[in-house]
Design an enzyme around this catalytic site. Structure first.
Site, PDB file in Angstrom:
ATOM      1  N   LYS A 219      20.286  52.655  56.014  1.00 56.57           N
ATOM      2  CA  LYS A 219      20.034  52.069  55.054  1.00 56.57           C
ATOM      3  C   LYS A 219      20.555  52.785  53.515  1.00 56.57           C
ATOM      4  CE  LYS A 219      19.075  48.812  51.805  1.00 56.57           C
ATOM      5  NZ  LYS A 219      17.608  48.469  51.655  1.00 56.57           N
ATOM      6  N   CYS A 273      18.345  49.147  44.808  1.00 58.10           N
ATOM      7  CA  CYS A 273      19.000  49.885  45.842  1.00 58.10           C
ATOM      8  C   CYS A 273      20.123  50.826  45.496  1.00 58.10           C
ATOM      9  CB  CYS A 273      19.467  48.731  46.648  1.00 58.10           C
ATOM     10  SG  CYS A 273      18.257  47.644  47.519  1.00 58.10           S
TER      11      CYS A 273
END
Length: 437
Positions: A219, A273
């Protein structure tokens, strides 16, 4: 829990990821309890309403709440599957980097540990530094010595613990939660298989199993990769400004090469993010992350570059009213986390006060930093009628469709490249101002 029985699910955290996730799981027929620390959020969801902006989420939540499949509470209850989707912010440390804060994850783990029973599955979805799932396991082991914990016993473990990060785009969350591939990392292979069986209930994309640490790193790598590539585009835009070039034309021509795909520059990089996750890698391996750290610096520096250009344009036209178009971190959403547009606009607001007007169709009111600045919020029609300078910071669709006839006489600083037909003389003037700023 029998294999042919739909599990009861508890989703911890009902924010931008947790609420859509809970709703999608409920749509698959599982009974879901959503847990959140905010009573207002809980009350809103229990009315069948939503507290965030996301395409089609309102109708989905209303439907699953009315069918009794989704409810919300501030108090945890026993379940078969626990999905942790709480924030993982970061804090600046004294070494020029940013330290991840997993305190929310551990707090969620403590709450879950209190109600765990034999056969339960705990899945962490929060973006986390490598090793967080193991810390979650260790916390559960400490709190529940009565349970056999995976990776810490030779016997069959009583519970399963895994990591499965979300991989979604705001504005398309419901679609991508269902259709995107998922990387499922277990503390043990058995844990990964248990989590896989759960995700296959509502995910159409391919579910790939691995170990927890690899899934955590995956991720982070995905977003660091994007950050590095955006940094190249943003650095190219600053070089083009220095040389008096049209960066959009340069990128358009360069991308005709069959093996070149330069991304679109902007005023920086925002969101929870891309602007955050690379720091988790840097924090874990500070000596080996020169490129990732540099890319973060380039994207942060682009905000200062945009501020300097915007200030020069505003100062060169002291009688002009200014409209800053957009505060969100990307187009067509109401998410302002780590937004470069918000940062740039607030800096202009503090310097120029009431000359600045903000156009943000996804905000009912301006954020707190605009209090007492004299700045007013207006819509795009008012901006086109009353403002001589337009600073494009977000590429909302409502901005893209403004025809040339309504902006031909404006001084435009377009950081997103949404108006390629804007008169050349204005763009050349912007470049000249940047060189003297």
């Amino acid at each position: 829990m029998k294999s042919d029985t739909k599990p009861d699910v508890c989703v911890v955290g009902l924010g931008y990821i947790g609420l859509p996730t809970a709703a999608v799981i409920a749509r698959a027929g599982c009974k879901v309890l959503g847990l959140d620390v905010s009573q207002d959020v809980v009350d809103t969801i229990n009315r069948g309403e939503i507290h965030i902006e996301e395409v089609d989420l309102d109708g989905l939540v209303q439907g699953v709440v009315s069918r009794g499949l989704l409810s919300a509470s501030t108090r945890i209850a026993p379940a078969d599957i626990f999905v942790i989707a709480v924030p993982t912010p970061f804090e600046k440390d004294g070494e020029g980097t940013h330290a991840p804060d997993i305190s929310y994850v551990l707090a969620a783990g403590r709450a879950v540990a209190e109600v765990l029973k034999v056969g339960d599955v705990v899945i962490l979805e929060s973006t986390s530094p490598v090793g967080t799932t193991e810390q979650l396991r260790d916390l559960i082991a400490e709190m529940r010595p009565d349970l056999k914990i995976p990776g810490m016993t030779r016997d069959t473990p009583d519970v399963s613990i895994a990591y499965c990060p979300e991989r979604v785009l705001p504005g398309r969350i419901l679609e991508e939660l269902t259709n995107n591939d998922r990387s499922i990392g277990g503390i043990t292979p058995r844990c990964a298989r248990k989590a896989l069986a759960f995700y296959k209930r509502f995910v159409r994309g391919e579910c790939v199993t691995t170990d927890a640490r690899s899934a955590e790193m995956t991720k982070l790598v995905e977003n660091a990769y994007r950050d590095v590539n955006i940094a190249f585009a943003n650095e190219l835009s600053m070089v083009s400004d220095r040389m008096g070039l049209d960066v959009w034309e340069v990128i358009r021509l360069a991308n005709r090469h069959p093996r070149v795909n330069i991304l679109t520059p902007g005023p920086g990089v925002g969101g929870h993010c891309i602007a955050v996750d690379p720091w988790f890698i840097v924090h874990g391996a500070p000596e080996e992350t020169t490129l990732i750290r540099t890319a973060r610096g380039v994207n942060d520096r682009k905000m200062s570059h945009v501020i300097a250009r915007a200030e020069a344009l505003v100062e060169a036209n002291p009688e002009a009213k200014v409209a800053c178009l957009g505060l969100a971190f990307k187009a067509n959403i109401d998410d302002f986390r780590e937004s470069p547009a918000r940062f740039v606009t607030s800096r202009l607001a503090r310097k120029f006060g009431s000359r600045i007007h903000v156009v943000e169709p996804y905000a009912a009111q301006l954020p707190i930093e605009f209090t007492d600045t004299g700045v007013t919020q207006i819509d795009i029609d008012d901006a086109l009628e009353t403002c001589e300078i337009l600073i494009v910071l977000v590429d909302h669709d409502v901005f893209r469709v403004v025809p040339l006839a309504e902006r031909a006489d404006k001084l435009v600083y377009d950081t997103r490249g949404i108006w390629p037909d804007q008169p050349r003389v204005v763009r050349d003037e912007d470049a000249r101002l940047a060189l003297t700023a």
